[in-house]
Structures are given as structure tokens and as C-alpha cells.
Design an enzyme around this catalytic site. Structure first.
Site, short mmCIF file in Angstrom:
data_model
loop_
_atom_site.label_atom_id
_atom_site.label_comp_id
_atom_site.label_asym_id
_atom_site.label_seq_id
_atom_site.Cartn_x
_atom_site.Cartn_y
_atom_site.Cartn_z
N LYS A 16 0.70 -1.15 0.00
CA LYS A 16 0.06 0.15 -0.03
C LYS A 16 0.82 1.28 -0.08
CE LYS A 16 -1.91 -1.02 3.77
NZ LYS A 16 -1.18 -2.14 4.43
N ARG A 92 -8.29 1.27 9.92
CA ARG A 92 -7.73 0.14 10.58
C ARG A 92 -8.85 -0.67 11.39
NH1 ARG A 92 -2.06 0.74 9.43
NH2 ARG A 92 -0.77 -0.96 9.92
N ARG A 131 11.86 -6.19 4.61
CA ARG A 131 11.75 -4.61 4.21
C ARG A 131 12.71 -4.11 5.04
NH1 ARG A 131 5.88 -1.95 5.08
NH2 ARG A 131 5.86 -3.22 7.03
N ARG A 164 12.53 -2.00 10.53
CA ARG A 164 11.55 -1.47 11.47
C ARG A 164 11.20 -2.48 12.70
NH1 ARG A 164 6.27 0.25 7.91
NH2 ARG A 164 5.15 -0.75 9.86
N ARG A 175 1.06 -8.05 14.58
CA ARG A 175 0.32 -7.48 13.98
C ARG A 175 -0.32 -7.94 12.78
NH1 ARG A 175 4.99 -4.58 10.84
NH2 ARG A 175 3.52 -3.53 9.74
#
Ligand code: AMP
Length: 219
Positions: A16, A92, A131, A164, A175
């Protein structure tokens, strides 16, 4: 021309953010990534950042009232400066979605499209684990599909890329559980409207971008 409002919906690591940035730059939209705004506040050590950090580091959602105030503030500041807004990582929860509808209605605005990035769980986990982010310019890399040119250095800043803290494996699974419990219900919520569009988020960055451009320009 009336501003447009798009929601990019999907699990963490669905692409996204990458796509929202691309579309926002190309078609002059304002990207509102609540995750980026929160991380900026964490880095700056603001009051909001201090509160947000305790949630982010555990993979939990920051409370809805905080997020809705933040979005309202951003919309107020950036209205009228671009062709519209792309919400990335927001809403969310159902309460956030209802709150957003109210905020938009106050200004006679409405959501134009909700674009759901459908990606399977294995891919999500692999994308999050791989990532890496430049701590300076915040450019996002993926060690599998979009690695930096040299070692683990940002192509632009030449500083070492970081992972991260919420992309570490133990937090990712939290998550994902939060996504399933709180955010996935938004798929049915928006399917009840005529705004819902699903795209295949498994495809390459370039292919997803082509599908998105059609959705954004096809209105
Ligand atoms: P993201 O960059 O979108 O993956 O968001 C990173 C983290 O920021 C999330 O795991 C949450 O802790 C927090 N966050 C971002 N957006 C929201 C939101 N709309 N509602 C609640 N928490 C959020």
C-alpha cells in the site's frame, strides 16, 4: 474540481505504501499514511510519538480517537492543495471507518474508492521480514524484490538501511493477528458499498501500479 478520496486497504506489507507514494506523486494526490505520521512523531519525540511508540513496538493499534484527531488535523491542513487524498494504512478499524465517514461528511466529501490489496499470508510475512528502510530519507527497500544497489546502503543517502522494529518476526505475527481481528472486517464493511475494488497484490510492483492507475483514472 472536487477532491477525490481513496482508501488503500490490506495487510501490513501488501504494498500500500509503495503504491500510494507512486500514485500520489504521479497524479498529484496527498498521501496520508498514519504509520508514517506516527513514526515521524516517534522520531521527533513528540507527546503523540511517546504515546504511539508503546503501541507500535508491540504491534498493537494506536487508539482510534488519537488516529481520528490526527487524520482530521491533516485533512484540515492539506485540503485544496491537490487532486485529493490517498489513505494508506487508515482506516484500520470499523470505528475509524465510521469516524472517517463523519469527518468527510462535515465537508460534503465522500470516499470515492476503497482499493483492497489481496496478498496471501506467506508473501506478507516474507515481505515484512525483508523490508528495510533508510533512516534518513525513509525510502523503503525489499531485500528480495527491490534491494539496494550496494550492500545494505540506501541508494540515495548511502547510509545503512534499518529494519523497522515492528518488522521483526515476533512483532509481525502480532501485527497480523491484529490485522485479522480488527482490520479484515473492513473488507465486508466496504463491500456493502459500491466503492470496493479488489486488486491482486501478489503481482509485481509495476503490474500492481498499472491496475491501480486504471482504477484511479477510470472514475
Ligand atoms: P504501518 O506503517 O501502516 O504498518 O503502521 C505501523 C504501526 O503504526 C501499526 O502497527 C500501528 O501500531 C500504528 N498505526 C498506523 N496506522 C494506524 C491506524 N490507522 N490505527 C491504529 N494504529 C495505527
Amino acid at each position: 474540481m472536487k477532491e477525490k478520496f481513496y482508501i488503500f486497504l490490506g495487510p501490513p506489507g501488501a504494498g500500500k505504501g509503495t503504491q500510494a507514494k507512486y500514485i500520489a506523486d504521479k497524479f498529484n494526490y496527498h498521501q496520508i499514511s498514519t504509520g508514517d505520521i506516527l513514526r515521524y512523531n516517534v522520531d521527533q519525540g513528540t507527546e503523540l510519538g511517546k504515546i504511539a511508540h508503546s503501541y507500535i513496538s508491540e504491534g498493537k493499534l494506536v487508539p482510534d480517537d488519537i488516529i481520528l484527531d490526527l487524520v482530521k488535523d491533516y485533512l484540515g491542513r492539506f485540503r485544496g492543495q491537490a487532486n485529493g487524498f490517498i489513505f494508506d494504512g487508515f482506516p484500520r478499524t470499523i470505528d475509524q471507518a465510521e469516524g472517517l465517514n463523519e469527518i468527510l461528511q462535515e465537508n460534503q466529501n465522500k470516499i470515492d474508492k476503497v482499493i483492497y490489496f489481496n496478498v496471501d499470508e506467506q508473501t506478507i510475512i516474507a515481505r515484512n521480514i525483508n523490508r528495510r528502510v533508510c533512516p534518513k530519507c525513509k525510502k523503503v527497500y525489499n531485500l528480495l524484490v527491490k534491494p539496494p544497489e550496494h550492500d545494505l546502503l540506501c541508494d540515495i543517502c548511502q547510509v545503512e538501511l534499518l529494519q523497522r522494529e515492528d518488522d521483526k518476526p515476533d512483532v509481525i505475527s502480532d501485527r497480523l493477528n491484529v490485522y485479522k481481528a480488527k482490520t479484515e472486517p473492513l473488507i465486508d464493511f466496504y463491500k456493502q458499498t459500491d466503492k470496493f475494488v479488489e486488486i491482486n497484490g501478489q503481482l509485481s510492483v509495476e503490474q500492481v501500479a498499472i491496475h491501480l492507475e486504471k482504477e484511479i483514472n477510470g472514475i
